[in-house]
Design a protein around this motif. Sequence first.
Motif, PDB file in Angstrom:
ATOM      1  N   THR A  59       4.882   8.527  -4.053  1.00  0.00           N
ATOM      2  CA  THR A  59       4.109   7.380  -4.555  1.00  0.00           C
ATOM      3  C   THR A  59       4.204   7.207  -6.065  1.00  0.00           C
ATOM      4  OG1 THR A  59       2.083   8.695  -4.757  1.00  0.00           O
ATOM      5  CG2 THR A  59       2.478   7.594  -2.653  1.00  0.00           C
ATOM      6  N   VAL A  70       3.837   3.666  -8.865  1.00  0.00           N
ATOM      7  CA  VAL A  70       2.984   2.581  -8.396  1.00  0.00           C
ATOM      8  C   VAL A  70       2.215   1.993  -9.577  1.00  0.00           C
ATOM      9  CG1 VAL A  70       0.943   2.011  -7.017  1.00  0.00           C
ATOM     10  CG2 VAL A  70       2.739   3.470  -6.058  1.00  0.00           C
ATOM     11  N   VAL A  80      -0.167  -1.597 -10.973  1.00  0.00           N
ATOM     12  CA  VAL A  80      -0.917  -2.804 -10.609  1.00  0.00           C
ATOM     13  C   VAL A  80      -1.013  -3.694 -11.843  1.00  0.00           C
ATOM     14  CG1 VAL A  80      -3.151  -3.687  -9.861  1.00  0.00           C
ATOM     15  CG2 VAL A  80      -2.239  -1.597  -8.831  1.00  0.00           C
ATOM     16  N   GLN A  83      -3.030  -9.107 -10.516  1.00  0.00           N
ATOM     17  CA  GLN A  83      -3.441  -8.588  -9.212  1.00  0.00           C
ATOM     18  C   GLN A  83      -4.909  -8.174  -9.213  1.00  0.00           C
ATOM     19  OE1 GLN A  83      -0.141  -5.655  -8.991  1.00  0.00           O
ATOM     20  NE2 GLN A  83       0.165  -6.398  -6.903  1.00  0.00           N
ATOM     21  N   LEU A 139      -6.775  -0.660  -6.177  1.00  0.00           N
ATOM     22  CA  LEU A 139      -5.491  -1.272  -5.849  1.00  0.00           C
ATOM     23  C   LEU A 139      -4.347  -0.271  -5.982  1.00  0.00           C
ATOM     24  CD1 LEU A 139      -5.832  -4.814  -7.461  1.00  0.00           C
ATOM     25  CD2 LEU A 139      -5.981  -4.179  -5.046  1.00  0.00           C
ATOM     26  N   GLU A 140      -4.413   0.585  -6.986  1.00  0.00           N
ATOM     27  CA  GLU A 140      -3.392   1.625  -7.118  1.00  0.00           C
ATOM     28  C   GLU A 140      -3.406   2.549  -5.906  1.00  0.00           C
ATOM     29  OE1 GLU A 140      -4.271   3.510 -10.795  1.00  0.00           O
ATOM     30  OE2 GLU A 140      -3.120   2.087 -12.003  1.00  0.00           O
ATOM     31  N   GLU A 146      -4.526   1.765  -2.862  1.00  0.00           N
ATOM     32  CA  GLU A 146      -4.047   1.025  -1.703  1.00  0.00           C
ATOM     33  C   GLU A 146      -2.528   0.897  -1.715  1.00  0.00           C
ATOM     34  OE1 GLU A 146      -6.161  -2.635  -1.898  1.00  0.00           O
ATOM     35  OE2 GLU A 146      -8.054  -1.778  -1.178  1.00  0.00           O
ATOM     36  N   ASP A 147      -1.963   0.618  -2.897  1.00  0.00           N
ATOM     37  CA  ASP A 147      -0.510   0.493  -2.991  1.00  0.00           C
ATOM     38  C   ASP A 147       0.184   1.827  -2.739  1.00  0.00           C
ATOM     39  OD1 ASP A 147      -0.864  -2.141  -3.537  1.00  0.00           O
ATOM     40  OD2 ASP A 147      -0.224  -2.061  -5.630  1.00  0.00           O
ATOM     41  N   SER A 200       0.090   2.539   0.946  1.00  0.00           N
ATOM     42  CA  SER A 200       1.046   1.690   1.646  1.00  0.00           C
ATOM     43  C   SER A 200       2.462   2.256   1.514  1.00  0.00           C
ATOM     44  CB  SER A 200       0.984   0.265   1.074  1.00  0.00           C
ATOM     45  OG  SER A 200       1.951  -0.558   1.698  1.00  0.00           O
ATOM     46  N   LYS A 201       2.793   2.704   0.313  1.00  0.00           N
ATOM     47  CA  LYS A 201       4.114   3.294   0.085  1.00  0.00           C
ATOM     48  C   LYS A 201       4.271   4.578   0.883  1.00  0.00           C
ATOM     49  CE  LYS A 201       7.255   4.308  -3.746  1.00  0.00           C
ATOM     50  NZ  LYS A 201       7.393   4.357  -5.234  1.00  0.00           N
TER      51      LYS A 201
END
Length: 384
Positions: free
Chosen positions: A205, A208, A210, A214, A339-340, A342-343, A346-347
């Motif tokens: 990760t 990553v 943001v 965003q 958001l970091e 969540e991203d 996701s990765k």
Amino acid sequence: MSKSLSDGTSVDDVDRLADPDASTDAKTASDETSRQVPSSRRGAVRTWVGEHPRAALAGAVAFALLLAVGTAYLAREPQVPDGTVAVVGEQEISTTQLDRRVEALKALYGLEEPSGTEAQDGFRRDAAKSAVVAVLIEQAADERGIEVTDKEVDTILAKLIRERYPDGGQAAFVEALGIMGANEDQVRDELRQQAVVAALFDDVTSGVEVTDDQVRETYDDRRTELATPERRELLNIVVETKAEADTVLGLLRRGRPFAQVAQTYSIDSATRSEGGLLGMASRKDLEGAYGDAAFGAEKGGLFGPVKTDTGWHVGQVQKIVPATPVTFAEVEATLRSTLETEDALSKWRSFLEDLLADADVRYHADYLPDDPESLPADVEENTP
């Protein structure tokens, strides 16, 4: 090139990821070389993971299972021999190794095997599934040159002993392991595996980011849910039957003081002596029908009767505290961190999906999960 805790990862950081699992004991002697952990890049993710429950076996043994959206375990012929739980590529997971893993989890997290033949069978199949994922993760970590040294495991274990056994120290720790049927080597293996998961997650990760746009867009989309919700101070009376609830409601409507009626009729010992005072609550704090009634009444208004699992309820709204909106400045930092996270998750999920899709896994019939491609139910509930 291997990476070490000395380049920035603190013991606290690794410990926050102590819930997930990273590997299994199925490594050969030549694989037991020293390993080092790369530095942390996702502090927010560690915090998020640290807050998750440890009781469930699947959540405790594999951080990957906690985060994965889908899995791709393959149950294929030929048959896996007796004494072997599963074969991952060319690597076997023996029943002895699985038993050692479960014993270590009991020692670390207080894990308890369920009683009853059917429940125990499901437990073992879930344990096998988790062990398979752990092997796949360690294989991926090896390919990326991720290593954890014995010295680093010593540091993690020392911190664990200080926190869990502040009075008895090492002696209390060893005694507790004996009671739980485990030994220090098993615990060290588990901690090493967890550190490998932490390192692999960081490696996967990394990078990553943001943008400001965003963060602003997320604030606009989530403004309502970010606000402090409306809260109400409630009085409540609980009785056993609807007829009694109707009687209580009639007395209140005729002007009888709520506290007096509560002390006379309520079967709720926790609130009866306080005149029925339930306290402040938001809508999400209250059970379905009761919450609807309580938040559908005006200030000073009576509501009910409402039936719940604890009986029939009659209530009154004492006070209403309106919802409080939040400004962008108040939540900007929190939103960026969210958001970091969540991203990064996701990765990580995408990485696991690719990893598991390519996996060659065969289970012994006695350990084959009912649905090898699904996550255990308790993990699904905790998946973000």
